[in-house]
Design an enzyme around this catalytic site. Structure first.
Site, PDB file in Angstrom:
ATOM      1  N   ILE A 159      -0.804  16.650 -16.205  1.00 57.42           N
ATOM      2  CA  ILE A 159      -2.244  16.499 -15.955  1.00 57.42           C
ATOM      3  C   ILE A 159      -3.080  17.485 -16.768  1.00 57.42           C
ATOM      4  CG2 ILE A 159      -1.986  15.491 -13.681  1.00 57.42           C
ATOM      5  CD1 ILE A 159      -2.431  18.202 -12.451  1.00 57.42           C
ATOM      6  N   GLY A 160      -2.443  18.389 -17.487  1.00 56.58           N
ATOM      7  CA  GLY A 160      -3.185  19.326 -18.319  1.00 56.58           C
ATOM      8  C   GLY A 160      -2.246  20.137 -19.186  1.00 56.58           C
ATOM      9  N   GLU A 161      -2.709  20.474 -20.381  1.00 61.31           N
ATOM     10  CA  GLU A 161      -1.879  21.280 -21.279  1.00 61.31           C
ATOM     11  C   GLU A 161      -2.780  22.124 -22.160  1.00 61.31           C
ATOM     12  OE1 GLU A 161       2.070  20.748 -24.112  1.00 61.31           O
ATOM     13  OE2 GLU A 161       0.957  19.001 -23.422  1.00 61.31           O
ATOM     14  N   GLY A 162      -2.480  23.411 -22.248  1.00 63.71           N
ATOM     15  CA  GLY A 162      -3.262  24.326 -23.064  1.00 63.71           C
ATOM     16  C   GLY A 162      -2.377  25.099 -24.016  1.00 63.71           C
ATOM     17  N   VAL A 174       0.448  21.872 -17.044  1.00 70.35           N
ATOM     18  CA  VAL A 174       0.274  21.637 -15.610  1.00 70.35           C
ATOM     19  C   VAL A 174       0.762  20.232 -15.273  1.00 70.35           C
ATOM     20  CG1 VAL A 174      -1.331  21.616 -13.667  1.00 70.35           C
ATOM     21  CG2 VAL A 174      -1.724  23.183 -15.578  1.00 70.35           C
ATOM     22  N   LYS A 212       2.186  24.661 -12.451  1.00 78.00           N
ATOM     23  CA  LYS A 212       1.779  25.218 -13.743  1.00 78.00           C
ATOM     24  C   LYS A 212       2.951  26.002 -14.315  1.00 78.00           C
ATOM     25  CE  LYS A 212      -1.960  28.067 -15.716  1.00 78.00           C
ATOM     26  NZ  LYS A 212      -3.178  28.860 -15.364  1.00 78.00           N
ATOM     27  N   ASP A 262     -13.980  35.126 -15.673  1.00 74.92           N
ATOM     28  CA  ASP A 262     -14.151  33.948 -16.531  1.00 74.92           C
ATOM     29  C   ASP A 262     -14.812  32.834 -15.729  1.00 74.92           C
ATOM     30  OD1 ASP A 262     -14.053  32.503 -18.855  1.00 74.92           O
ATOM     31  OD2 ASP A 262     -12.004  31.783 -18.549  1.00 74.92           O
TER      32      ASP A 262
END
Length: 320
Positions: free
Chosen positions: A158-161, A166, A181, A274
Site C-alpha cells: 500500500i506504500g513504498e518510499g 508498507v 512497515k 514533520d
C-alpha cells in the site's frame, strides 16, 4: 563455513579465536566493544555469536536481552569469567544458547561452535507463509520464509518510499487488518536508527488521534518491521487538493483533534518535527467524518532521553 561474530573487549581473546576459526574456514567478524557488537548484530546476519559478559560500554547480558527482544534467533555462546552456577543460569535465562567460562580451551570452544551449528541444520524448514498467491507480495519485502510471513497474511503493498515499504496484512486469529512497515535493505544506518526510534516513540503514545503501533521486531534477515493499525481514509493534503480551502468549522474540528494528539505526545516529551497535511490521515467513522490520525513519527525527537543524536547540528530534517 559459517559466518561468526566474536564480541569481546580483550584483543588477545579475539585474536586467538579469530585465528583458530579462520583456520577452520569460518568467516569471522570481530567487535572489541559491546556497542560495536550490537551495531554488527543490527546491520548483518550471522550463523553464530561468541559473546563476552563484562564490557565497559554495554554488557553481553544487555546485548542478549535486546537481541532476543528484537526477534533475533541466532545461536549465542557466552564466553566469560563469570563461573558461578547463578551466573550461568542468569546468562542462559537472558538468551544464551551455550556458556563457556574463562580461562577456556580453544578446542572446547571450537567443539561447542560445531555442536551449535549442527543444531541449526536440524531445525525445521521455515514456516510456510499464510494465504495463497501472495508470494510476489512477500518478495517485495524479502519476507519469504520468515516467521513474520507465517504470523500475518500479507495481502498487498500500500506504500513504498526510499527507506521502507508498507503492506496491508491480516492477523489470522483476530481476523484484523493491520499495516506492516518494513525497512528497505538499502536503508542507511541512520534510517535504521530512525525506524527503531519511531517504533519506540509511537508505542509510548496512547491516544485515539495518533496511530497505534501493535508490535515491533526484526526478521531473520535483519529487516526491522512495525505492525500498526490499518488506516482507511485520505490525507489532509489530498482532501485540500480536491476540495480547496476547507470551511472554518471543518478546519477547526480537524485542528482540535491534531492538537489533542500532539498534546499527548508533548506531555511525554515527544516532538513530531514533520507535521504537515501529508502526515494527517482523515477517516470517515459512523459517529463523525474527518476523524484525525497523526502519523509518521520517523524523525520525531524525544526530549530528555539519553539517546544518540541522529541529526547533525545546523542540518534540516523533515519538509521545507
Amino acid at each position: 563455513m559459517a559466518k561468526i561474530l566474536v564480541v569481546d573487549d580483550d584483543p588477545q581473546v579475539t585474536e586467538t579465536i579469530e585465528d583458530r576459526l579462520t583456520f577452520e574456514e569460518h568467516a569471522v567478524t570481530v567487535a572489541n566493544s559491546g556497542m560495536a557488537g550490537w551495531e554488527h548484530l543490527q546491520k548483518d546476519q550471522y550463523d553464530l555469536v561468541v559473546l563476552d559478559w563484562d564490557m565497559p560500554d554495554i554488557t553481553g547480558i544487555d546485548i542478549l536481552r535486546k537481541f532476543r527482544a528484537s526477534g533475533g534467533t541466532t545461536p549465542v555462546i557466552m564466553l566469560t569469567g563469570h563461573s558461578s552456577i547463578d551466573d550461568k543460569e542468569h546468562g542462559l535465562d537472558s538468551g544464551a544458547d551455550d556458556y563457556l567460562t574463562k580461562p577456556f580451551s580453544m578446542k572446547e570452544l571450537s567443539a561447542r561452535i560445531r555442536a551449535n551449528l549442527r543444531f541449526i541444520t536440524r531445525v525445521a524448514a521455515p514456516p510456510p507463509a499464510l494465504g495463497q498467491g501472495n508470494e510476489e507480495v512477500l518478495k517485495r519485502g524479502d519476507l519469504v520464509g520468515t516467521r513474520l510471513a507465517a504470523n500475518y497474511e500479507f495481502l498487498d503493498v500500500i506504500g513504498e518510499g526510499a527507506t521502507s515499504i508498507v503492506f496491508k496484512a491480516r492477523h489470522p486469529r483476530l481476523n484484523k487488518i493491520v499495516a506492516v512497515k518494513v525497512l528497505s535493505p538499502s536503508a542507511s544506518e541512520i534510517a535504521y536508527a530512525r525506524f527503531e526510534r519511531e517504533a519506540q516513540i509511537v508505542s509510548q503514545i496512547n491516544h485515539y488521534n495518533v496511530i497505534t503501533v501493535f508490535d515491533y521486531g526484526v526478521t531473520e534477515r535483519n529487516r526491522p518491521y512495525m505492525v500498526m493499525e490499518y488506516l482507511e481514509g485520505e490525507s489532509l493534503h489530498k482532501k485540500i487538493g480536491q476540495e480547496g480551502p476547507l470551511p472554518l468549522i471543518a478546519s477547526s474540528a480537524i485542528m482540535i483533534q491534531i492538537c489533542r494528539g500532539l498534546q499527548e505526545a508533548h506531555e511525554k516529551g515527544i516532538i513530531h518535527r514533520d507535521l504537515k497535511p501529508e502526515n494527517i490521515v482523515l477517516q470517515g467513522r459512523s459517529d463523525r467524518a474527518d476523524w484525525v490520525k497523526v502519523v509518521d513519527f520517523g524523525i520525531a525527537n524525544l526530549l530528555g532521553a539519553d539517546q544518540p543524536r541522529l541529526t547533525d547540528s545546523g542540518s534540516v530534517v523533515g519538509t521545507l
